[in-house]
Design a protein around this motif. Structure first.
Motif, PDB file in Angstrom:
ATOM      1  N   LEU A 203      37.018   0.684 108.413  1.00  0.00           N
ATOM      2  CA  LEU A 203      38.130  -0.105 109.445  1.00  0.00           C
ATOM      3  C   LEU A 203      39.151  -0.714 108.627  1.00  0.00           C
ATOM      4  O   LEU A 203      39.106  -1.635 107.657  1.00  0.00           O
ATOM      5  CB  LEU A 203      36.779  -1.119 109.858  1.00  0.00           C
ATOM      6  N   VAL A 204      40.100  -1.158 109.694  1.00  0.00           N
ATOM      7  CA  VAL A 204      41.398  -1.972 109.159  1.00  0.00           C
ATOM      8  C   VAL A 204      41.555  -2.767 110.308  1.00  0.00           C
ATOM      9  O   VAL A 204      41.547  -2.497 111.586  1.00  0.00           O
ATOM     10  CB  VAL A 204      42.602  -0.912 108.823  1.00  0.00           C
ATOM     11  N   MET A 205      41.791  -4.281 109.947  1.00  0.00           N
ATOM     12  CA  MET A 205      42.213  -5.066 110.977  1.00  0.00           C
ATOM     13  C   MET A 205      43.617  -5.553 110.358  1.00  0.00           C
ATOM     14  O   MET A 205      43.660  -6.261 109.235  1.00  0.00           O
ATOM     15  CB  MET A 205      41.129  -6.099 111.110  1.00  0.00           C
ATOM     16  N   ILE A 206      44.402  -5.979 111.487  1.00  0.00           N
ATOM     17  CA  ILE A 206      45.674  -6.676 111.129  1.00  0.00           C
ATOM     18  C   ILE A 206      45.917  -8.100 112.066  1.00  0.00           C
ATOM     19  O   ILE A 206      45.363  -7.924 113.087  1.00  0.00           O
ATOM     20  CB  ILE A 206      46.704  -5.823 111.698  1.00  0.00           C
ATOM     21  N   PHE A 207      46.086  -8.785 111.076  1.00  0.00           N
ATOM     22  CA  PHE A 207      46.223 -10.251 111.771  1.00  0.00           C
ATOM     23  C   PHE A 207      47.745 -10.633 111.757  1.00  0.00           C
ATOM     24  O   PHE A 207      48.238 -10.453 110.647  1.00  0.00           O
ATOM     25  CB  PHE A 207      45.672 -11.426 111.260  1.00  0.00           C
ATOM     26  N   GLY A 208      48.360 -11.351 112.607  1.00  0.00           N
ATOM     27  CA  GLY A 208      49.647 -11.931 112.714  1.00  0.00           C
ATOM     28  C   GLY A 208      50.068 -12.307 114.077  1.00  0.00           C
ATOM     29  O   GLY A 208      49.382 -12.029 115.137  1.00  0.00           O
ATOM     30  N   LYS A 209      51.167 -13.209 114.261  1.00  0.00           N
ATOM     31  CA  LYS A 209      51.662 -13.745 115.525  1.00  0.00           C
ATOM     32  C   LYS A 209      52.290 -12.906 116.307  1.00  0.00           C
ATOM     33  O   LYS A 209      52.214 -12.874 117.578  1.00  0.00           O
ATOM     34  CB  LYS A 209      52.312 -14.829 115.191  1.00  0.00           C
ATOM     35  N   ASP A 210      52.854 -11.877 115.803  1.00  0.00           N
ATOM     36  CA  ASP A 210      53.735 -10.782 116.422  1.00  0.00           C
ATOM     37  C   ASP A 210      53.022  -9.564 116.837  1.00  0.00           C
ATOM     38  O   ASP A 210      52.703  -8.637 116.044  1.00  0.00           O
ATOM     39  CB  ASP A 210      54.977 -10.614 115.608  1.00  0.00           C
ATOM     40  N   LEU A 211      52.517  -9.644 118.342  1.00  0.00           N
ATOM     41  CA  LEU A 211      51.671  -8.631 118.717  1.00  0.00           C
ATOM     42  C   LEU A 211      51.946  -7.129 118.489  1.00  0.00           C
ATOM     43  O   LEU A 211      51.752  -6.252 118.414  1.00  0.00           O
ATOM     44  CB  LEU A 211      50.971  -8.991 120.078  1.00  0.00           C
ATOM     45  N   ASP A 212      53.498  -7.263 119.018  1.00  0.00           N
ATOM     46  CA  ASP A 212      54.128  -5.898 118.859  1.00  0.00           C
ATOM     47  C   ASP A 212      54.279  -5.328 117.465  1.00  0.00           C
ATOM     48  O   ASP A 212      54.228  -3.969 117.569  1.00  0.00           O
ATOM     49  CB  ASP A 212      55.696  -6.147 119.600  1.00  0.00           C
ATOM     50  N   LEU A 213      54.308  -6.084 116.569  1.00  0.00           N
ATOM     51  CA  LEU A 213      54.541  -5.734 115.141  1.00  0.00           C
ATOM     52  C   LEU A 213      53.322  -4.921 114.807  1.00  0.00           C
ATOM     53  O   LEU A 213      53.232  -4.090 114.357  1.00  0.00           O
ATOM     54  CB  LEU A 213      55.241  -6.864 114.290  1.00  0.00           C
ATOM     55  N   ILE A 214      52.160  -5.892 114.663  1.00  0.00           N
ATOM     56  CA  ILE A 214      51.024  -5.520 114.413  1.00  0.00           C
ATOM     57  C   ILE A 214      50.417  -4.244 115.079  1.00  0.00           C
ATOM     58  O   ILE A 214      49.764  -3.523 114.497  1.00  0.00           O
ATOM     59  CB  ILE A 214      49.898  -6.653 114.297  1.00  0.00           C
ATOM     60  N   LYS A 215      50.725  -4.309 116.331  1.00  0.00           N
ATOM     61  CA  LYS A 215      50.178  -2.975 117.215  1.00  0.00           C
ATOM     62  C   LYS A 215      51.159  -1.616 116.740  1.00  0.00           C
ATOM     63  O   LYS A 215      50.325  -0.605 116.219  1.00  0.00           O
ATOM     64  CB  LYS A 215      50.582  -2.980 118.483  1.00  0.00           C
ATOM     65  N   GLU A 216      52.359  -1.875 116.359  1.00  0.00           N
ATOM     66  CA  GLU A 216      53.170  -0.598 115.588  1.00  0.00           C
ATOM     67  C   GLU A 216      52.618  -0.588 114.188  1.00  0.00           C
ATOM     68  O   GLU A 216      52.381   0.666 113.926  1.00  0.00           O
ATOM     69  CB  GLU A 216      54.696  -1.342 115.529  1.00  0.00           C
ATOM     70  N   MET A 217      52.132  -1.481 113.622  1.00  0.00           N
ATOM     71  CA  MET A 217      51.667  -1.275 112.166  1.00  0.00           C
ATOM     72  C   MET A 217      50.257  -0.408 112.358  1.00  0.00           C
ATOM     73  O   MET A 217      49.913   0.338 111.754  1.00  0.00           O
ATOM     74  CB  MET A 217      51.309  -2.570 111.443  1.00  0.00           C
ATOM     75  N   GLY A 218      49.502  -0.861 113.391  1.00  0.00           N
ATOM     76  CA  GLY A 218      48.161  -0.230 113.511  1.00  0.00           C
ATOM     77  C   GLY A 218      48.142   1.281 113.979  1.00  0.00           C
ATOM     78  O   GLY A 218      47.382   2.113 113.591  1.00  0.00           O
ATOM     79  N   GLU A 219      49.249   1.554 114.861  1.00  0.00           N
ATOM     80  CA  GLU A 219      49.365   2.778 115.274  1.00  0.00           C
ATOM     81  C   GLU A 219      49.936   3.755 114.026  1.00  0.00           C
ATOM     82  O   GLU A 219      49.565   5.051 114.331  1.00  0.00           O
ATOM     83  CB  GLU A 219      50.451   2.954 116.266  1.00  0.00           C
TER      84      GLU A 219
ATOM     85  N   SER B 155      55.618 -15.775 111.883  1.00  0.00           N
ATOM     86  CA  SER B 155      55.896 -14.446 112.315  1.00  0.00           C
ATOM     87  C   SER B 155      56.899 -13.512 111.628  1.00  0.00           C
ATOM     88  O   SER B 155      58.066 -14.134 111.106  1.00  0.00           O
ATOM     89  CB  SER B 155      56.169 -14.398 113.739  1.00  0.00           C
ATOM     90  N   VAL B 156      56.548 -12.332 111.491  1.00  0.00           N
ATOM     91  CA  VAL B 156      57.607 -11.587 110.626  1.00  0.00           C
ATOM     92  C   VAL B 156      58.790 -11.193 111.646  1.00  0.00           C
ATOM     93  O   VAL B 156      59.831 -11.074 111.108  1.00  0.00           O
ATOM     94  CB  VAL B 156      56.920 -10.243 110.098  1.00  0.00           C
ATOM     95  N   GLY B 157      58.313 -11.038 112.889  1.00  0.00           N
ATOM     96  CA  GLY B 157      59.498 -10.478 113.815  1.00  0.00           C
ATOM     97  C   GLY B 157      59.947  -9.219 113.834  1.00  0.00           C
ATOM     98  O   GLY B 157      59.079  -8.513 112.925  1.00  0.00           O
ATOM     99  N   ALA B 158      60.791  -9.150 114.459  1.00  0.00           N
ATOM    100  CA  ALA B 158      61.031  -7.325 114.553  1.00  0.00           C
ATOM    101  C   ALA B 158      61.708  -7.132 113.092  1.00  0.00           C
ATOM    102  O   ALA B 158      62.458  -7.682 112.455  1.00  0.00           O
ATOM    103  CB  ALA B 158      62.162  -7.085 115.532  1.00  0.00           C
ATOM    104  N   ALA B 159      61.139  -5.643 112.523  1.00  0.00           N
ATOM    105  CA  ALA B 159      61.320  -5.557 111.394  1.00  0.00           C
ATOM    106  C   ALA B 159      61.646  -3.915 111.018  1.00  0.00           C
ATOM    107  O   ALA B 159      60.860  -3.145 111.824  1.00  0.00           O
ATOM    108  CB  ALA B 159      60.484  -6.054 110.200  1.00  0.00           C
TER     109      ALA B 159
END
Length: 156
Positions: A135-151, A21-25
């Protein structure tokens, strides 16, 4: 759905499975080869893999961007539309996780979020965004991070 495309996604996902996980960044905007831009964690470097599945009659260009902790896939294909993107995400999720009998699917604005019941090293959430045939898909353990990236995705 074309089995070759599913196979490409499974191969891509296998590369992402061992990620931590990248964690909060702190995030910075990154351009992905002129196809789209998105905020990503500072200091994360992506390795690009280009795939094309036009030789099977299914015209699609897919690009995978992998880092130690995240996976991003971009696809531009005539078969994709915003109306069918949720079905596409669900089919992909089921093909990657045939051992799972349940996942949580939600919509958050223009994002589709697929989350396994349990997130671990082999079962990670997917955040997807679609615009037209892109279409863009993002995978990662940190759901909050990948949602922020997706937004932050901006298609070009």
């Amino acid at each position: 759905m074309n089995k070759k495309v599913i196979g490409l996604f499974i191969i891509f996902f296998a590369a992402v499975l061992a990620m931590g996980s990248v964690g909060a960044a702190n995030l910075k905007t990154n351009d992905f080869d002129g196809y789209f831009s998105m905020k990503v964690p500072k200091g994360v470097n992506f390795q690009k893999q280009a795939n094309s599945s036009g030789d099977s009659g299914f015209n699609a260009d897919t690009l995978s961007y992998l880092s130690e902790d995240l996976g991003i896939m971009y696809m531009d294909a005539p078969m994709i539309s915003e109306n069918m993107s949720t079905f596409f995400y669900q089919s992909l999720f089921e093909s990657m996780y045939p051992d799972l009998d349940e996942c949580y699917e939600t919509q958050d604005g223009n994002l589709t979020i697929l989350k396994p019941k349990t997130i671990d090293d082999t079962h990670m959430p997917i955040v997807g965004s679609c615009s037209g045939t892109k279409l863009v898909m993002i995978f990662g353990k940190d759901l909050d991070l990948i949602k922020e990236m997706g937004e932050s995705i901006k298609f070009k």
